[in-house]
Design a protein around this motif. Structure first.
Motif, PDB file in Angstrom:
ATOM      1  N   ALA A   6       0.941  -1.358  -0.083  1.00 13.61           N
ATOM      2  CA  ALA A   6      -0.105   0.160   0.095  1.00 13.61           C
ATOM      3  C   ALA A   6       0.611   1.341  -0.049  1.00 13.61           C
ATOM      4  O   ALA A   6       1.716   1.463   1.078  1.00 13.61           O
ATOM      5  CB  ALA A   6      -0.915  -0.030   1.130  1.00 13.61           C
ATOM      6  N   GLY A   7       0.919   1.786  -0.924  1.00 10.27           N
ATOM      7  CA  GLY A   7       1.558   3.034  -1.084  1.00 10.27           C
ATOM      8  C   GLY A   7       3.224   2.814  -1.192  1.00 10.27           C
ATOM      9  O   GLY A   7       3.824   1.829  -1.986  1.00 10.27           O
ATOM     10  N   CYS A   8       4.019   3.446  -0.114  1.00  4.03           N
ATOM     11  CA  CYS A   8       5.203   3.098  -0.140  1.00  4.03           C
ATOM     12  C   CYS A   8       5.539   2.004   0.887  1.00  4.03           C
ATOM     13  O   CYS A   8       6.735   1.778   1.211  1.00  4.03           O
ATOM     14  CB  CYS A   8       6.037   4.441   0.374  1.00  4.03           C
ATOM     15  SG  CYS A   8       5.480   5.062   2.019  1.00  4.03           S
ATOM     16  N   SER A  66      10.993   0.744  -0.240  1.00  6.61           N
ATOM     17  CA  SER A  66      12.589   1.223  -0.408  1.00  6.61           C
ATOM     18  C   SER A  66      13.377   1.765   0.426  1.00  6.61           C
ATOM     19  O   SER A  66      12.788   2.627   1.388  1.00  6.61           O
ATOM     20  CB  SER A  66      12.181   2.203  -1.699  1.00  6.61           C
ATOM     21  OG  SER A  66      13.462   3.044  -2.112  1.00  6.61           O
ATOM     22  N   PRO A  67      14.690   1.543   0.367  1.00  6.47           N
ATOM     23  CA  PRO A  67      15.560   2.133   1.592  1.00  6.47           C
ATOM     24  C   PRO A  67      15.682   3.508   1.535  1.00  6.47           C
ATOM     25  O   PRO A  67      16.144   4.207   2.133  1.00  6.47           O
ATOM     26  CB  PRO A  67      16.824   1.558   1.420  1.00  6.47           C
ATOM     27  CG  PRO A  67      16.894   0.907  -0.227  1.00  6.47           C
ATOM     28  CD  PRO A  67      15.289   0.601  -0.187  1.00  6.47           C
ATOM     29  N   ASP A  68      15.295   4.156   0.142  1.00  2.00           N
ATOM     30  CA  ASP A  68      15.453   5.486  -0.116  1.00  2.00           C
ATOM     31  C   ASP A  68      14.414   6.355   0.244  1.00  2.00           C
ATOM     32  O   ASP A  68      14.482   7.646   0.229  1.00  2.00           O
ATOM     33  CB  ASP A  68      15.639   5.751  -1.645  1.00  2.00           C
ATOM     34  CG  ASP A  68      16.893   4.983  -2.310  1.00  2.00           C
ATOM     35  OD1 ASP A  68      17.803   4.783  -1.399  1.00  2.00           O
ATOM     36  OD2 ASP A  68      16.889   4.417  -3.410  1.00  2.00           O
ATOM     37  N   THR A  69      13.062   5.863   0.649  1.00  2.00           N
ATOM     38  CA  THR A  69      12.016   6.655   1.063  1.00  2.00           C
ATOM     39  C   THR A  69      12.278   7.267   2.548  1.00  2.00           C
ATOM     40  O   THR A  69      12.883   6.827   3.505  1.00  2.00           O
ATOM     41  CB  THR A  69      10.699   5.704   1.362  1.00  2.00           C
ATOM     42  OG1 THR A  69      10.634   4.865  -0.006  1.00  2.00           O
ATOM     43  CG2 THR A  69       9.611   6.511   1.802  1.00  2.00           C
ATOM     44  N   GLY A 214      10.162  22.465  13.031  1.00  2.00           N
ATOM     45  CA  GLY A 214      11.770  22.587  13.182  1.00  2.00           C
ATOM     46  C   GLY A 214      12.502  22.035  11.819  1.00  2.00           C
ATOM     47  O   GLY A 214      13.643  22.253  11.768  1.00  2.00           O
ATOM     48  N   ILE A 215      11.966  20.735  11.457  1.00  2.00           N
ATOM     49  CA  ILE A 215      12.408  19.950  10.272  1.00  2.00           C
ATOM     50  C   ILE A 215      11.408  19.819   9.228  1.00  2.00           C
ATOM     51  O   ILE A 215      10.277  19.779   9.510  1.00  2.00           O
ATOM     52  CB  ILE A 215      13.003  18.913  10.847  1.00  2.00           C
ATOM     53  CG1 ILE A 215      11.910  17.829  11.291  1.00  2.00           C
ATOM     54  CG2 ILE A 215      14.200  19.019  11.714  1.00  2.00           C
ATOM     55  CD1 ILE A 215      12.415  16.404  11.453  1.00  2.00           C
ATOM     56  N   PRO A 216      12.124  19.827   7.895  1.00  2.00           N
ATOM     57  CA  PRO A 216      11.092  19.728   6.617  1.00  2.00           C
ATOM     58  C   PRO A 216      10.582  18.412   6.688  1.00  2.00           C
ATOM     59  O   PRO A 216      10.804  17.180   7.253  1.00  2.00           O
ATOM     60  CB  PRO A 216      11.899  19.916   5.742  1.00  2.00           C
ATOM     61  CG  PRO A 216      13.109  19.461   6.069  1.00  2.00           C
ATOM     62  CD  PRO A 216      13.241  19.914   7.533  1.00  2.00           C
ATOM     63  N   GLY A 217       9.348  18.273   5.927  1.00  2.00           N
ATOM     64  CA  GLY A 217       8.601  16.822   5.994  1.00  2.00           C
ATOM     65  C   GLY A 217       8.992  16.255   4.410  1.00  2.00           C
ATOM     66  O   GLY A 217       9.934  16.719   3.926  1.00  2.00           O
ATOM     67  N   ASP A 218       8.374  15.194   4.261  1.00  2.00           N
ATOM     68  CA  ASP A 218       8.723  14.594   2.832  1.00  2.00           C
ATOM     69  C   ASP A 218       7.968  15.316   1.531  1.00  2.00           C
ATOM     70  O   ASP A 218       6.807  15.530   1.663  1.00  2.00           O
ATOM     71  CB  ASP A 218       8.045  13.028   2.939  1.00  2.00           C
ATOM     72  CG  ASP A 218       8.390  12.304   1.930  1.00  2.00           C
ATOM     73  OD1 ASP A 218       8.620  12.826   0.754  1.00  2.00           O
ATOM     74  OD2 ASP A 218       8.488  11.114   1.824  1.00  2.00           O
TER      75      ASP A 218
END
Length: 299
Positions: A6-8, A66-69, A214-218
């Protein structure tokens, strides 16, 4: 246990009840897992409902494809995961119930894709969509103190603590968030392995750091986050349950979340229950689902 792409994610989930039953999706929070809904699912399955209880990203056997997600724990990712789960199972609409992170996912799908939701049971705050633009506004001191863990997770000391002492930390949270819940060693042992997921730490840290801006999202979820920034209303029938003994989000006499709901709405405070409401008061949670099921059947 079953799983589906499902999705990623490859989402693992428990399913109870007849395949032909009306679907009910039940979603756990942090730091809990699907065991929180065992008694609720059993009650609903006995009434003919098809209950699906997934492990959220970062919990149990659920894994990224994926390890890159990006290992994001932001609210938009949780909502997108739930929608992808429904799509993968070809579920056009369902009753949704959740608390904490799971309640947030359910609220997001109810707000942005109301046609997919027959009814919503949300615990704690009720309207569980974060207002990130106002996240830096300080709260009263007592509330700030209850959120110690959020600030802890902003630090590298917090990362180390969650990595090295996750069982001690998560069990402590269970105790202080549900002070009247006398869970035993077997109950804890049934859920604790879910926190050994290799992505648990990164997703938890990202969730609490992102919600404060404080930090960006995906970037993949920028469109959803933009919609959530408008604090969209929830039009589907909804019941909000709040534990009278909730140690992190105690109910107040005034219901500040009521204006966000524009359809049928009811709020119930459950005496003797804390933050992990479906596991502490499964009768009340199941009854709320059944109430919404009956109401939507009439409508």
């Amino acid at each position: 246990m079953k799983s589906i792409t499902a999705g990623c994610l490859e989402i693992h989930y428990h399913e109870t009840g007849p395949d032909s039953g009306d679907p009910v999706i039940l979603l756990h929070g942090f730091p809990y897992d699907p065991r929180a809904f065992d008694a609720v699912a059993a009650r609903l399955a006995a009434q003919g409902f098809r209950c699906l209880v997934p492990y959220l990203r970062g919990y149990g056997p659920t894994r990224f494809l994926s390890p890159d997600t990006m290992r994001s724990g932001q609210q938009a990712a949780l909502g997108a995961d739930l929608l992808a789960f429904m799509d993968a199972l070809s579920i056009p609409s369902a009753l949704l119930g959740g608390y904490d992170w799971g309640g947030r996912a359910a609220c997001i799908v109810a707000a942005l894709w109301p046609g997919r939701v027959r009814g919503l049971v949300s615990c704690g705050q009720g309207y569980n969509i974060q207002n990130i633009a106002q996240a830096s506004t300080p709260a009263p001191a007592a509330e700030e103190a209850r959120y110690w863990y959020m600030y802890y997770f902003h630090t590298e000391r917090g990362r180390a603590g969650l990595t090295l002492n996750r069982n001690d930390l998560c069990r402590h949270i269970w105790q202080i968030w549900s002070p009247s819940w006398q869970f035993d060693a077997a109950t804890w042992a049934a859920s604790a392995p879910s926190f050994d997921n290799p992505d648990f730490v990164e997703i938890v840290l990202h969730s609490y750091r992102h919600r404060f801006g404080g930090i960006p999202g995906d970037p993949a979820y920028d469109g959803i986050e933009a919609q959530l920034a408008a604090q969209p209303g929830i039009t589907v029938p909804a019941i909000v349950l709040q534990g009278g003994d909730d140690g992190v989000d105690p109910p107040t006499l005034h219901d500040p979340h009521r204006p966000h709901f524009t359809g049928f709405y009811a709020r119930q405070i459950i005496d003797g229950a804390g933050h992990n409401l479906p596991q502490e008061a499964p009768e009340a949670f199941a009854a709320a689902v059944l109430t919404l099921a009956a109401r939507t059947a009439r409508d």
